[in-house]
Design a protein around this motif. Sequence first.
Motif: not given
Length: 547
Positions: A1-8, A348-355, A460-467
């Motif tokens: 699983m490489t994609e983790f940028k939109d994961k929580v 959660h709105l910063l650049r990174g993967t939120p925990y 949900r916002l992280r999933k909906e708004r790729s920015v």
Amino acid sequence: MTEFKDKVIYQIYMKSFRDSDHDGFGDLKGVTEKLDYLQELGVDILWLTPFFSSPQNDNGYDISDYYSIDPLFGTMQDLEELIREAEQRGLSLMFDMVFNHTSTEHEWFRKAVSGDPEYMDYYIFKDGDPDTPPTNWISKFGGPAWEYLPNLGKWYLHLFDKTQADLNWNNPKVREELKQVVRFWKEKGIKGFRFDVVNLISKPEVFQDDMKGDGRRFYTDGPHVHEFLKELVRDTKIEDMVTVGEMSSTDIKNCIRYSRPEEKELSMCFNFHHLKIDYKSGDKWELMDPDRLELKRLLEDWQLNMQEQNGWNAVFWCNHDQPRIVSRLGDDKRYWKESAKMLAACIHLLRGTPYIYQGEEIGMTNPGFMEIGQYRDVESLNYYRIMREQGKTEQEALEVLRARSRDNGRTPMQWSSDKFAGFSDKEPWISIPDNYQTINAKAQRRDPDSVYAFYQKLIRLRKERSVIADGQIEFLFREHPDVMAYRRFHDQEEILAFHNLTKKEVVLPLESGAKEYRLVLGNYGELLTGQGALILRPYETAAIEAY
Ligand code: TEU
């Protein structure tokens, strides 16, 4: 699983999550019981803190067998059921690999202390007389970082508790043993790994006194750490998994190397500099009001440097070693709900993967223990003793623990207002604060204005708004002492995020030009603007976009 940028990623502290077998301790079946709750929250990956065989001197971060499950937490069948049930809900599991040290009850250490030279080389033993440790290094849990074994006439290194002996990563046999552990759990269907204090594994060739500090500058981000990580990842074929390194006292330069994809080391890093802005003179055990400008400077520094060099941050406030953020940086009284939501959005709105650390999503607070007998954490108990020896009164030392103890984040998850907060039907291993009657998951799951509901919206916002996952970041009002503000943007999309870190009302001038803004997500319902300015109420967070 490489994609983790939109994961929580959601952290589960196994001992305190949910007790299914009525012994007062959390367990694997308890996690399985709560998978629907986690799926409904919307998280993607579950980081489970260690549940392997352990004498529990450091709550499982002192492992005596990497391949077996401590009966306290259940059986291998329970784990296999959890993996299956999680998979069915689209949830992936991340295990916690404690590879800097083992428990002194591990078979390898037992063989070492019996004098077996092969296993002595699994650890860091030094000759010496019983009164003079090899170096003056200080353990992170207080006291000397060396323990003397009279029967061997040798000292062994322990950067943490004396029951946690540091492994010798210069020994290829040690590295092969640990790769085997990773392969074993990977085979079980695990999708990610957290590596505990992994930037401490490479010790210096020469062990020398530290005349300027506690010794950490000699072993932190050590001489071969990147080489060892590359080897571990390569030989276990986990470069496509989600991996995170806990980087104690690290720096940006190394974290760029640890997390840039080109380096094929880890997916991302935890660093803790932003969680030391209330340490007086950098000392965890000396209280100071949080320096919010320093907080902003550190977060900006890390965000911008990692962005420029293609590194990737884990972004977080809480974990099992940290106090609850709403008590620490927010307001767990008057503005409890507003500040819990603001702090969530800020991360959660910063650049990174939120925990999300268990209970953070419902605004759990520090418990405010009033007696030393309520504390369980080895680090806290050690430093209570040290503070008393240094002359602090019992009440002064307890005041420090109430602010700083790792136990602040380790009280049982507050599921409901039932006895023991719905965590167990037995007295839990650690006390529960009385506010579980009002602060609990059951009360919040159906409340659209709850902290829980706000976390659902953020995810949900992280999933909906790729920015949010993929966009760049630029900081605004950088010198403002009370507000964290930044702009997330890519292609034609832009979101502005404003977080009032205080209970003061703040007025911010919005750029002139006839732009109209609408609220994407906020904690006060509607946006308050006037005469080209944005008015932020106490602990207000507002993500806005022009339209
Ligand atoms: O933590 C590393 C560590 O230094 C933490 O103890 C924390 O940063 C410190 O207490 C802050 O004062 C990891 C685990 O997260 C922790 O639970 C373990 O106790 C530690 O390593 C040893 O394995």
